[in-house]
Design a protein around this motif. Structure first.
Motif, mmCIF file in Angstrom:
data_model
loop_
_atom_site.group_PDB
_atom_site.id
_atom_site.type_symbol
_atom_site.label_atom_id
_atom_site.label_comp_id
_atom_site.label_asym_id
_atom_site.label_seq_id
_atom_site.Cartn_x
_atom_site.Cartn_y
_atom_site.Cartn_z
ATOM 1 N N ALA A 1 23.977 -11.722 -13.580
ATOM 2 C CA ALA A 1 24.038 -11.449 -12.142
ATOM 3 C C ALA A 1 23.275 -12.513 -11.365
ATOM 4 C CB ALA A 1 23.472 -10.057 -11.842
ATOM 5 N N VAL A 2 22.164 -12.969 -11.922
ATOM 6 C CA VAL A 2 21.377 -14.014 -11.256
ATOM 7 C C VAL A 2 22.214 -15.287 -11.151
ATOM 8 C CG1 VAL A 2 19.296 -15.435 -11.416
ATOM 9 C CG2 VAL A 2 19.190 -13.011 -11.995
ATOM 10 N N GLY A 3 22.944 -15.612 -12.210
ATOM 11 C CA GLY A 3 23.830 -16.773 -12.185
ATOM 12 C C GLY A 3 24.940 -16.640 -11.162
ATOM 13 N N ALA A 4 25.248 -15.416 -10.769
ATOM 14 C CA ALA A 4 26.273 -15.165 -9.756
ATOM 15 C C ALA A 4 25.668 -15.088 -8.351
ATOM 16 C CB ALA A 4 27.016 -13.866 -10.074
ATOM 17 N N GLY A 5 24.350 -15.277 -8.253
ATOM 18 C CA GLY A 5 23.701 -15.288 -6.943
ATOM 19 C C GLY A 5 23.159 -13.946 -6.486
ATOM 20 N N LEU A 6 23.158 -12.965 -7.358
ATOM 21 C CA LEU A 6 22.624 -11.644 -7.005
ATOM 22 C C LEU A 6 21.144 -11.582 -7.372
ATOM 23 C CD1 LEU A 6 25.763 -11.216 -7.866
ATOM 24 C CD2 LEU A 6 25.133 -8.828 -7.970
ATOM 25 N N ARG A 7 20.436 -10.721 -6.707
ATOM 26 C CA ARG A 7 19.101 -10.363 -7.167
ATOM 27 C C ARG A 7 19.312 -9.378 -8.304
ATOM 28 N NH1 ARG A 7 16.895 -7.773 -2.283
ATOM 29 N NH2 ARG A 7 19.075 -7.700 -1.769
ATOM 30 N N SER A 8 18.380 -9.372 -9.240
ATOM 31 C CA SER A 8 18.580 -8.541 -10.418
ATOM 32 C C SER A 8 17.296 -7.820 -10.778
ATOM 33 C CB SER A 8 19.025 -9.433 -11.583
ATOM 34 O OG SER A 8 19.336 -8.681 -12.710
ATOM 35 N N TYR A 9 17.444 -6.565 -11.159
ATOM 36 C CA TYR A 9 16.321 -5.772 -11.649
ATOM 37 C C TYR A 9 16.733 -5.184 -12.993
ATOM 38 C CZ TYR A 9 12.865 -2.072 -12.148
ATOM 39 O OH TYR A 9 11.865 -1.261 -12.629
ATOM 40 N N VAL A 10 15.977 -5.512 -14.024
ATOM 41 C CA VAL A 10 16.258 -4.991 -15.353
ATOM 42 C C VAL A 10 15.265 -3.877 -15.637
ATOM 43 C CG1 VAL A 10 16.427 -5.515 -17.814
ATOM 44 C CG2 VAL A 10 17.175 -7.203 -16.119
ATOM 45 N N LEU A 11 15.792 -2.703 -15.888
ATOM 46 C CA LEU A 11 14.961 -1.531 -16.168
ATOM 47 C C LEU A 11 14.206 -1.705 -17.477
ATOM 48 C CD1 LEU A 11 17.704 1.021 -15.194
ATOM 49 C CD2 LEU A 11 15.514 0.791 -14.027
ATOM 50 N N PRO A 12 13.001 -1.186 -17.535
ATOM 51 C CA PRO A 12 12.242 -1.264 -18.793
ATOM 52 C C PRO A 12 12.965 -0.487 -19.898
ATOM 53 C CG PRO A 12 10.858 -0.471 -16.986
ATOM 54 C CD PRO A 12 12.262 -0.532 -16.473
ATOM 55 N N ALA A 13 12.817 -0.951 -21.114
ATOM 56 C CA ALA A 13 13.439 -0.297 -22.271
ATOM 57 C C ALA A 13 12.673 0.960 -22.651
ATOM 58 C CB ALA A 13 13.466 -1.262 -23.450
#
Length: 185
Positions: A151-163
């Motif tokens: 998503a970052v490569g597509a220009g979006l901000r990204s939030y990855v949830l903790p595992a």
């Protein structure tokens, strides 16, 4: 059960299983092949590999996190449009509908429908087009750093949830509400 689970874990590195995992999300057929090959790598599971895959696909087998419905409701009430970008090999609409969550989603992008898989930016761009959203003003929330990092490569901000959150437990989605500016820090 321990023997079966240990066999599955050990066989993730078996050459035939590794090969079946390559590009598994580009088509429904490849996804099914990847999982049934893995299941069948344990001799006791081989006769029921197809049935295990069908159970994996069954909407009632999926359990949303406890904070999913309230978070999605809050986001949609605020006027935000929501989409799903998924790498599973089947349409997730039935699963969301089974749990009463489908009404929150405006766009569905499944990798197998586009002959590609995450982290390909194409999937995230397609979701933004479906939502009528500018990628630079879009937040992608995911659970896999490498795949969802596309998503970052597509220009979006990204939030990855903790595992580590167990299905049915709280997932920590309150952070998404904060990132969307819907709660105070």
């Amino acid at each position: 059960m321990d023997r079966l689970l240990n066999g599955l874990e050990a066989n993730l590195f078996h050459p035939e299983v590794v090969e079946a995992q390559r590009a598994r999300d580009v088509s429904s057929k490849a996804h099914r092949h990847a999982f049934t090959t893995w299941y069948a790598s344990v001799p006791e599971l081989a006769p029921c590999a197809e049935a295990l895959y069908e159970q994996l696909r069954a909407p009632e087998q999926w359990l949303p996190y406890a904070d999913t419905a309230s978070t999605l409701a809050r986001l949609t009430r605020s006027g935000l449009s929501l989409g799903v970008v998924s790498d599973v090999g089947w349409d997730l609409r039935a699963t969301f509908a089974h749990h009463g969550l489908d009404g929150f989603i405006s766009a569905w992008v499944h990798s197998y429908e586009h002959n590609t898989e995450k982290p390909d930016p194409l999937l995230f761009h397609h979701a933004c087009r479906e939502l009528g959203a500018d990628p630079s003003e879009t937040l992608m929330v995911g659970d896999h750093p490498a795949k969802d990092g596309g998503a970052v490569g597509a220009g979006l901000r990204s939030y990855v949830l903790p595992a580590g959150a167990a299905p049915g437990s709280l997932r920590g989605l309150d952070a998404v509400l904060r990132l969307a500016g819907l709660t105070s820090a």
